[in-house]
Design an enzyme around this catalytic site. Structure first.
Site, short mmCIF file in Angstrom:
data_model
loop_
_atom_site.label_atom_id
_atom_site.label_comp_id
_atom_site.label_asym_id
_atom_site.label_seq_id
_atom_site.Cartn_x
_atom_site.Cartn_y
_atom_site.Cartn_z
N LYS A 68 -15.76 0.67 -33.93
CA LYS A 68 -16.21 2.05 -33.99
C LYS A 68 -15.05 3.05 -33.90
O LYS A 68 -14.93 3.95 -34.73
CB LYS A 68 -17.17 2.26 -32.81
N THR A 69 -14.21 2.84 -32.91
CA THR A 69 -13.11 3.78 -32.72
C THR A 69 -12.15 3.71 -33.90
O THR A 69 -11.58 4.72 -34.31
CB THR A 69 -12.38 3.47 -31.40
N ASP A 256 -18.25 11.29 -31.32
CA ASP A 256 -18.22 9.93 -30.80
C ASP A 256 -19.43 9.74 -29.88
O ASP A 256 -19.89 10.69 -29.25
CB ASP A 256 -16.92 9.77 -30.00
N GLU A 257 -19.93 8.53 -29.77
CA GLU A 257 -21.03 8.22 -28.84
C GLU A 257 -22.20 9.19 -29.00
O GLU A 257 -22.71 9.73 -28.00
CB GLU A 257 -20.54 8.26 -27.38
N GLN A 291 -27.00 1.26 -27.27
CA GLN A 291 -26.13 1.42 -26.09
C GLN A 291 -26.33 2.77 -25.42
O GLN A 291 -25.46 3.25 -24.70
CB GLN A 291 -24.67 1.24 -26.49
#
Length: 807
Positions: A68-69, A256-257, A291
DNA sequence: CGGAGCGGGATTTTT
DNA sequence: TCCCGCTCCG
């Protein structure tokens, strides 16, 4: 030729002269000519698609361990390299400072020093702060506003409750703070809080208290964490021109997230990403609905589930190729999470081996659990595995202690991630309060915190007097203090103590521009007697506290000035450990998100603990699903080995309870999980655990722990104790190093004295009333100081602003 | 001001 | 059961 990664605003004219216009046809043709850059070729097809989809909204559903990163950072590098936007035209938001730092580093590694030119890469809160500071006056603040942390917030709310005559026994400040936070998370200003909720607190006073609290914040020129987002949202909403400016500026938005965004964050993003007339906005959200584990603090999984509705025509990529875990581990995790409804649906796969099956083992109680885990760790060590690659992930922090105790006994080095956080430690908060007082003389909450720390004999009574007068004069405490030491309001001892303190602050403040800020900090801590206080303290943790203070001063070097440092510190809160010897990590499942280890121990899989009873009681099915996601996060942290435990007996709140195994165990796929039989058959038998203890003790002469003890003697034990004391150490971050220098508005001391001196309206003989001394007659006037013969209290010198004409 | 004694509460946590 | 925060008292 100019390096495209080094472009920033100041380079602009030169860049134009030296090369193709960014985003221009030439630049794009050039990029195309070069073929796909190496960094893109290193990606798998899905990752590459996510990186290269540069037009319109993109949702990247990135499963655990799918890179992902990497996608996020490569995408940024790609945007810049292709000339689609320059570094300062990209908004990239994360949740934690740690994530932001990591992203900066990785972009740096990928694309050279471009990260320094990314002023809009940061946490929601740091970017919110930045924008708010630039337009503070539009929401009724001044640019130098202070950011209150939770503790300040509660103290302020307490004052509000008192002022409004609300019984803070019956209606605790903490509870209102939680309510207000919740409202702010949901983007609700006082007027918009649903009536039912607003009325529930303090017999219908909830809304008014929230409103009053907001007003107090404005008076103090302060904001709390929630305001950084809510006020930021209000700013954009109410000022279309400002909004348009940012919409124009941010050619690309990356998040992100995304599954962890709450409502304000969502609204804020949506506002910025709205089509501004010139085609679809380039927003790219990366996340994993499986998540999402922060629902309890306002995150709303629906944000990610709704993405395609919010941004019609969105390009959705699923990253399902897992580079982390073995086949069995992924199969177990997949089967478990499949029990959740309402997911976007992803199935992780790997090209790697099946590996070892996750193991499930029942134990008698938590003591045995810790012992078994300890033995397994030592066995791993004997096989040559590193302690750094092992972690124990617990549901609740009280579970940690048993492991810590066992490891101390074994002499097994360990670290606890996320113990009491660094910035929350009393000594750090105290030190920061001193520095805040030096930099921002109007910071009443900071002053209150340290006025009697170390003890100066300025207790509750003295503070109350100070407060009364500050309120009357509508002046900050420190300014009031300077006046009050000239009079007889306080007892001589207290007056002297306060005067000494104010003299100290005057001295320190005078040095603020001439002395390096870290040296100034050192000086403040020394001269205030604060360091001394801990040196005299003979409790076990005093040494650690002094160490923390030193570390604090050291960490200041990275900042241009005190203001920048204080700003950073108010936003940072993340805890890591210094390096040293290898250690096993102990942490909560929440803290483990984003990390990975070869071996992961997952103790406490019992009904009531995991899933946690309270999640079930308070959130029902959605609570259960979040717990299940937490289990999924836990299992997917493991690269090679996942070992799950449940105890038959657990002491909860001091009471021994018989527990039943977690329902999650039955949700694991039978053919991918190994059930461990205990050799000694101690499970379930009364007294068997004792037998087992002797057994394992007997065999422990061969353990690494025993050998450590043999070779190192007492040092082994000392090191274990050190590990214990180190609990929750931290590392400093450089995240705020680039924030511009700023400080609270300069205050001119004494201006108040001069003003009231000329305005003294009391002649000798005037009857006056004083809050503390009662009625009296003015004897003589000297500037703004009056000598008054009080009927009851006798002759006193007071400031004229502290009395009023008797009626 | 500081210490003792009592009552209530006790997941997860970032900014 | 244990810990924290508050109150009350010396």
């Amino acid at each position: 030729m100019t390096d495209p990664f080094n472009l920033d605003e100041s380079d602009l004219p030169a860049a134009r002269a030296a090369g193709p216009r960014p985003g221009g046809i030439a630049a794009r043709a050039q990029a195309a000519m070069a073929g796909a850059p190496r960094y893109v070729e290193a990606l798998n097809p899905e990752q590459r698609a996510a990186v290269e989809a540069l037009d319109g909204p993109v949702l990247v559903l990135a499963g655990a361990g799918t890179g992902k990163t990497r996608v996020l950072t490569t995408r940024i590098a790609h945007i810049i390299a292709t000339g689609r936007a320059r570094a300062h035209e990209i908004l990239a938001v994360t949740f934690t400072n740690k994530a932001a730092r990591e992203m900066k580093e990785r972009i740096g590694a990928l694309a050279g020093p471009v990260a320094e030119g990314m002023p809009w890469l940061g946490t929601f809160h740091s970017i919110g702060t930045k924008i708010l500071r630039l337009h503070a006056e539009l929401v009724g603040l001044k640019s130098g506003f202070t950011i209150l942390d939770t503790d300040d917030q509660i103290r302020l709310i307490k004052q509000v409750l008192q002022a409004e005559n609300v019984d803070d026994k019956r209606w605790p400040a903490r509870q209102l703070a939680i309510l207000i936070d919740g409202w702010k998370n949901r983007g609700l200003e006082p007027a918009r809080v649903p009536a039912g909720e607003a009325e529930a607190f303090a017999n219908g006073k909830g809304r008014a208290l929230y409103d009053f609290y907001q007003r107090r914040l404005k008076q103090l020129n302060a904001v709390d964490f929630g305001d950084l987002l809510l006020e930021g949202l209000r700013l954009l909403r109410d000022n279309p021109d400002v909004l348009a400016e940012y919409q124009r500026r941010f050619r690309y938005i990356l998040v992100d997230e995304y599954q962890d965004t709450n409502t304000v964050q969502y609204l804020w993003l949506r506002l910025l990403a709205q089509a501004a007339g010139d085609g679809p906005r380039n927003i790219c959200c990366v996340g994993d609905d499986d998540q999402a584990i922060y629902g309890w603090r306002g995150a709303d999984v629906d944000n990610i589930l709704r993405f395609e509705k919010d941004f019609p025509g969105a390009f959705v990529v699923r990253l399902e190729r897992n580079y982390r875990s073995t086949g069995h581990i992924l199969a177990a995790a997949a089967h478990l999470i499949a029990h959740n409804e309402g997911r976007l649906g992803k199935t992780l796969f790997t090209d790697g081996d099946d590996g070892e099956m996750p193991a499930v083992q029942g134990v008698w109680d938590s003591e045995e659990e810790a012992r078994v885990v300890g033995e397994d760790i030592e066995q791993g060590q004997r096989r040559g595995e590193s302690l750094e690659e092992m972690a124990i992930l617990v549901r609740a922090s009280f579970q940690m202690r048993e492991f810590e105790e066992r490891f101390i006994t074994l002499g097994l080095p360990y670290r606890v991630i996320g113990g009491p956080r660094f910035y929350e430690r009393a000594e750090i908060r105290d030190a920061l309060a001193y520095l805040r007082c030096v930099a921002q003389p109007a910071d009443d909450l900071a002053f209150e915190r340290i006025v009697n720390t170390p003890k100066r004999g300025l207790g509750e009574a003295a503070l109350q007097t100070l407060h009364d007068h500050a309120r009357r004069m509508e002046a900050p405490l420190m300014r009031t203090a300077r006046l009050i030491v000239e009079t007889e309001e306080l007892k001589p001892k207290q007056r002297q103590a306060l005067r000494a303190l104010m003299d100290d602050f005057d001295r320190w403040s005078a040095l603020i521009d001439s002395k390096p800020h870290n040296e100034l900090a050192e000086m403040v801590l020394e001269e205030s007697g604060y360091v001394d206080m801990w040196q005299k303290d003979r409790s076990a943790d005093a040494a650690g506290r002094l160490e923390n203070l030193k570390e604090l001063v050291r960490s200041m070097e990275e900042f241009p000035d005190l203001g920048a440092f204080l700003e950073h510190i108010s936003l940072v809160m993340d805890a890591e450990n210094a390096e040293g010897e290898e250690r096993v990590s102990i942490m909560t499942l929440h803290a483990a998100k984003g990390l990975e280890f070869d071996t992961v121990y997952l103790p406490g899989w019992e009904e009531g603990l995991f899933p946690h009873q309270r999640a079930l009681d308070e959130q029902g099915r959605s609570g259960l699903e979040e717990e299940r996601r937490l289990a999924y996060v836990g299992v997917t942290r493991a690269r090679k080995r996942a070992k799950i435990f449940f105890a038959t007996n657990r002491r909860i709140r001091g009471l021994w309870q018989t527990t039943i195994p977690s329902r999650f165990l039955d949700e694991l796929p039978a053919d991918h999980v190994e059930v461990v039989e205990q050799a000694s058959a101690s499970y379930g038998g009364y007294g068997a655990s004792r037998f087992n203890a002797l057994d394992s003790f007997g065999s422990s002469y061969d353990t690494p722990g025993w050998r450590r003890a043999q070779t190192r003697g007492p040092a082994g034990a000392a090191s274990a104790a050190g590990a214990y004391a180190e609990r929750g150490g931290y590392s400093r971050g450089a995240q705020g190093a680039s924030s511009p220098a700023r400080r609270g508005p300069a205050t001119i001391e004494g201006e108040l004295v001069a003003k009231s001196a000329s305005a003294s309206a009391y002649a000798a003989g005037t009857r006056v009333f004083h809050l503390k001394f009662g009625n009296g007659s003015v004897v003589s006037v000297e500037g703004n100081k009056l000598t008054v013969e009080f009927d009851k209290a006798g002759r006193k010198m007071v400031l004229d602003s502290f009395v009023e004409k008797a009626g």
